[in-house]
Design a protein around this motif. Sequence first.
Motif, PDB file in Angstrom:
ATOM      1  N   GLY A  14       0.821  -1.209   0.000  1.00 59.91           N
ATOM      2  CA  GLY A  14       0.000   0.000   0.000  1.00 59.91           C
ATOM      3  C   GLY A  14       0.852   1.256   0.000  1.00 59.91           C
ATOM      4  N   GLN A  15       1.928   1.245   0.766  1.00 66.05           N
ATOM      5  CA  GLN A  15       2.823   2.407   0.788  1.00 66.05           C
ATOM      6  C   GLN A  15       3.525   2.577  -0.561  1.00 66.05           C
ATOM      7  OE1 GLN A  15       2.612   4.443   3.329  1.00 66.05           O
ATOM      8  NE2 GLN A  15       1.318   2.998   4.464  1.00 66.05           N
ATOM      9  N   ARG A  16       3.889   1.470  -1.186  1.00 62.44           N
ATOM     10  CA  ARG A  16       4.528   1.553  -2.505  1.00 62.44           C
ATOM     11  C   ARG A  16       3.549   2.082  -3.549  1.00 62.44           C
ATOM     12  NH1 ARG A  16       7.011  -3.627  -1.369  1.00 62.44           N
ATOM     13  NH2 ARG A  16       5.494  -4.615  -2.733  1.00 62.44           N
ATOM     14  N   TRP A  17       2.281   1.689  -3.421  1.00 66.49           N
ATOM     15  CA  TRP A  17       1.280   2.132  -4.404  1.00 66.49           C
ATOM     16  C   TRP A  17       1.133   3.643  -4.366  1.00 66.49           C
ATOM     17  CZ3 TRP A  17      -3.124   4.827  -5.185  1.00 66.49           C
ATOM     18  CH2 TRP A  17      -3.816   4.582  -6.375  1.00 66.49           C
ATOM     19  N   LEU A  97     -10.839   8.915   8.793  1.00 63.44           N
ATOM     20  CA  LEU A  97     -11.582   8.245   7.716  1.00 63.44           C
ATOM     21  C   LEU A  97     -12.933   8.904   7.490  1.00 63.44           C
ATOM     22  CD1 LEU A  97     -10.779   4.493   8.497  1.00 63.44           C
ATOM     23  CD2 LEU A  97      -9.974   5.826   6.541  1.00 63.44           C
ATOM     24  N   LEU A  98     -13.566   9.368   8.565  1.00 67.32           N
ATOM     25  CA  LEU A  98     -14.865  10.024   8.420  1.00 67.32           C
ATOM     26  C   LEU A  98     -14.706  11.362   7.705  1.00 67.32           C
ATOM     27  CD1 LEU A  98     -17.869   9.824   9.104  1.00 67.32           C
ATOM     28  CD2 LEU A  98     -17.377  11.011  11.257  1.00 67.32           C
ATOM     29  N   ILE A  99     -13.718  12.153   8.128  1.00 71.78           N
ATOM     30  CA  ILE A  99     -13.463  13.437   7.473  1.00 71.78           C
ATOM     31  C   ILE A  99     -13.052  13.226   6.022  1.00 71.78           C
ATOM     32  CG2 ILE A  99     -11.894  15.431   7.422  1.00 71.78           C
ATOM     33  CD1 ILE A  99     -11.821  15.323  10.459  1.00 71.78           C
ATOM     34  N   GLY A 100     -12.243  12.201   5.786  1.00 75.59           N
ATOM     35  CA  GLY A 100     -11.689  11.981   4.448  1.00 75.59           C
ATOM     36  C   GLY A 100     -12.435  10.967   3.611  1.00 75.59           C
ATOM     37  N   PHE A 177      -6.129  -5.041  15.211  1.00 78.62           N
ATOM     38  CA  PHE A 177      -7.343  -5.639  14.640  1.00 78.62           C
ATOM     39  C   PHE A 177      -8.365  -4.561  14.302  1.00 78.62           C
ATOM     40  CE2 PHE A 177     -11.573  -7.411  14.884  1.00 78.62           C
ATOM     41  CZ  PHE A 177     -11.470  -8.591  14.152  1.00 78.62           C
ATOM     42  N   PHE A 178      -8.671  -3.697  15.268  1.00 81.70           N
ATOM     43  CA  PHE A 178      -9.694  -2.677  15.041  1.00 81.70           C
ATOM     44  C   PHE A 178      -9.220  -1.621  14.036  1.00 81.70           C
ATOM     45  CE2 PHE A 178     -11.295  -4.060  19.319  1.00 81.70           C
ATOM     46  CZ  PHE A 178     -12.494  -4.556  18.864  1.00 81.70           C
ATOM     47  N   LEU A 179      -7.934  -1.329  14.045  1.00 77.48           N
ATOM     48  CA  LEU A 179      -7.389  -0.395  13.066  1.00 77.48           C
ATOM     49  C   LEU A 179      -7.546  -0.942  11.654  1.00 77.48           C
ATOM     50  CD1 LEU A 179      -5.801   2.191  12.447  1.00 77.48           C
ATOM     51  CD2 LEU A 179      -3.696   0.924  12.897  1.00 77.48           C
ATOM     52  N   THR A 180      -7.272  -2.222  11.492  1.00 81.60           N
ATOM     53  CA  THR A 180      -7.420  -2.860  10.177  1.00 81.60           C
ATOM     54  C   THR A 180      -8.874  -2.856   9.735  1.00 81.60           C
ATOM     55  OG1 THR A 180      -5.529  -4.299  10.629  1.00 81.60           O
ATOM     56  CG2 THR A 180      -7.001  -4.966   8.851  1.00 81.60           C
ATOM     57  N   GLU A 181      -9.789  -3.093  10.670  1.00 83.42           N
ATOM     58  CA  GLU A 181     -11.205  -3.078  10.319  1.00 83.42           C
ATOM     59  C   GLU A 181     -11.619  -1.723   9.791  1.00 83.42           C
ATOM     60  OE1 GLU A 181     -15.264  -2.747   9.990  1.00 83.42           O
ATOM     61  OE2 GLU A 181     -14.095  -1.494  11.363  1.00 83.42           O
ATOM     62  N   GLU A 182     -11.184  -0.661  10.457  1.00 81.95           N
ATOM     63  CA  GLU A 182     -11.533   0.691  10.026  1.00 81.95           C
ATOM     64  C   GLU A 182     -11.009   0.974   8.621  1.00 81.95           C
ATOM     65  OE1 GLU A 182     -13.307   3.056  11.224  1.00 81.95           O
ATOM     66  OE2 GLU A 182     -13.572   2.709  13.355  1.00 81.95           O
ATOM     67  N   LEU A 183      -9.780   0.556   8.355  1.00 78.80           N
ATOM     68  CA  LEU A 183      -9.163   0.837   7.059  1.00 78.80           C
ATOM     69  C   LEU A 183      -9.767  -0.028   5.955  1.00 78.80           C
ATOM     70  CD1 LEU A 183      -5.512   1.080   8.373  1.00 78.80           C
ATOM     71  CD2 LEU A 183      -6.819   2.969   7.404  1.00 78.80           C
ATOM     72  N   ALA A 184      -9.976  -1.306   6.237  1.00 80.18           N
ATOM     73  CA  ALA A 184     -10.550  -2.207   5.226  1.00 80.18           C
ATOM     74  C   ALA A 184     -12.007  -1.864   4.934  1.00 80.18           C
ATOM     75  CB  ALA A 184     -10.431  -3.657   5.692  1.00 80.18           C
ATOM     76  N   ALA A 185     -12.671  -1.201   5.883  1.00 81.65           N
ATOM     77  CA  ALA A 185     -14.078  -0.854   5.687  1.00 81.65           C
ATOM     78  C   ALA A 185     -14.280   0.048   4.479  1.00 81.65           C
ATOM     79  CB  ALA A 185     -14.621  -0.170   6.939  1.00 81.65           C
ATOM     80  N   MET A 230      -1.259   7.163   6.427  1.00 76.11           N
ATOM     81  CA  MET A 230      -2.679   6.875   6.229  1.00 76.11           C
ATOM     82  C   MET A 230      -3.054   6.566   4.779  1.00 76.11           C
ATOM     83  SD  MET A 230      -5.605   6.455   7.720  1.00 76.11           S
ATOM     84  CE  MET A 230      -5.743   7.328   9.265  1.00 76.11           C
ATOM     85  N   PRO A 231      -2.632   7.357   3.779  1.00 78.65           N
ATOM     86  CA  PRO A 231      -3.016   7.020   2.402  1.00 78.65           C
ATOM     87  C   PRO A 231      -2.542   5.628   1.982  1.00 78.65           C
ATOM     88  CG  PRO A 231      -2.165   9.261   2.513  1.00 78.65           C
ATOM     89  CD  PRO A 231      -1.874   8.633   3.834  1.00 78.65           C
ATOM     90  N   GLY A 232      -1.302   5.286   2.312  1.00 79.17           N
ATOM     91  CA  GLY A 232      -0.788   3.965   1.984  1.00 79.17           C
ATOM     92  C   GLY A 232      -1.490   2.872   2.757  1.00 79.17           C
ATOM     93  N   ALA A 233      -1.912   3.180   3.992  1.00 77.95           N
ATOM     94  CA  ALA A 233      -2.636   2.198   4.792  1.00 77.95           C
ATOM     95  C   ALA A 233      -3.988   1.879   4.162  1.00 77.95           C
ATOM     96  CB  ALA A 233      -2.824   2.726   6.214  1.00 77.95           C
ATOM     97  N   VAL A 234      -4.666   2.894   3.628  1.00 76.95           N
ATOM     98  CA  VAL A 234      -5.942   2.660   2.937  1.00 76.95           C
ATOM     99  C   VAL A 234      -5.714   1.829   1.683  1.00 76.95           C
ATOM    100  CG1 VAL A 234      -7.847   3.775   1.712  1.00 76.95           C
ATOM    101  CG2 VAL A 234      -7.011   4.751   3.855  1.00 76.95           C
ATOM    102  N   ALA A 235      -4.663   2.144   0.940  1.00 83.09           N
ATOM    103  CA  ALA A 235      -4.347   1.376  -0.277  1.00 83.09           C
ATOM    104  C   ALA A 235      -4.031  -0.073   0.068  1.00 83.09           C
ATOM    105  CB  ALA A 235      -3.171   2.018  -1.008  1.00 83.09           C
TER     106      ALA A 235
END
Length: 274
Positions: A14-17, A97-100, A177-185, A230-235
């Motif tokens: 994701g960071q590379r993307w 994530l809500l703001i963005g 775990f919860f951080l991944t859930e928020e991002l994968a959502a 954060m951007p790479g984490a979402v990717a």
Amino acid sequence: MRDLGAGFRYLLKGQRWVARHGRQYGFGLVPGLITLVLYAAALVALALWGAGFVGWATPFADDWSSPWLGLFRGFLTVVLFALGLLLSVITFTAVTLLIGQPFYESLSEKVDRDVSPDGTAPESGLTLGRELWISGRDSLRIVVRALLWAVLLFVLGFIPFLGQTVVPVIGFMVTGFFLTEELAAVALQRREVELRERLALLRARKTLVWGFGTPLGLAFLVPFVAVFLMPGAVAGATLMARDLLGEETVEDGATGEDGATGEDGADEPVAPAH
């Protein structure tokens, strides 16, 4: 252990993307910067007026003699600031994530198109207002779950030896775990995967989730780092979501932002990692 390494590789992918897609990375930084400014302002206000608030909230201690009054209210002021800091760490990703939502929704769609064999991305078909409502509602549910875990782990932290060794490790795993859930959502909501189904998917591949979210959670303890990752984490979470759902994915970096073949010309699909 294989899934643990695969989760970490998705984080790196994701960071590379985003490193190869500078425009998307720049847009993805905006929500994190806004959230950072808001949280910094709130923490500064808490540091400046926290003592005054504690004094207002504890009128029964006004007649206490020195040094007990100062020690008592000083302790409560420190606890208040520590709780504010903990709450900011727990909620930073959800609020960002809500703001963005429009920024990360666009970024996630572009990742999907980039790695999809046919260059397409799932679309929810919902209005922005409806997406924000669902995202906010689900984020609140996740934050409540995370806070319940935080209270439990805080209590367990008083157990001698285990509280200083095992409990912190469990805490980082729960955070991951919860951080991944928020991002994968971001990607899974576009596929109309409800919160209960998302949690079931993640629990079925916990080592994959921990490999992705635990190191990210450690990095997110530093607010400035969280903004830039954060951007790479979402990717990366979008790539992992495709794995969780068994979707076919072309080799990372095989296509460009517009779906065209990259420099290496590779467009052969690869099976999702398990």
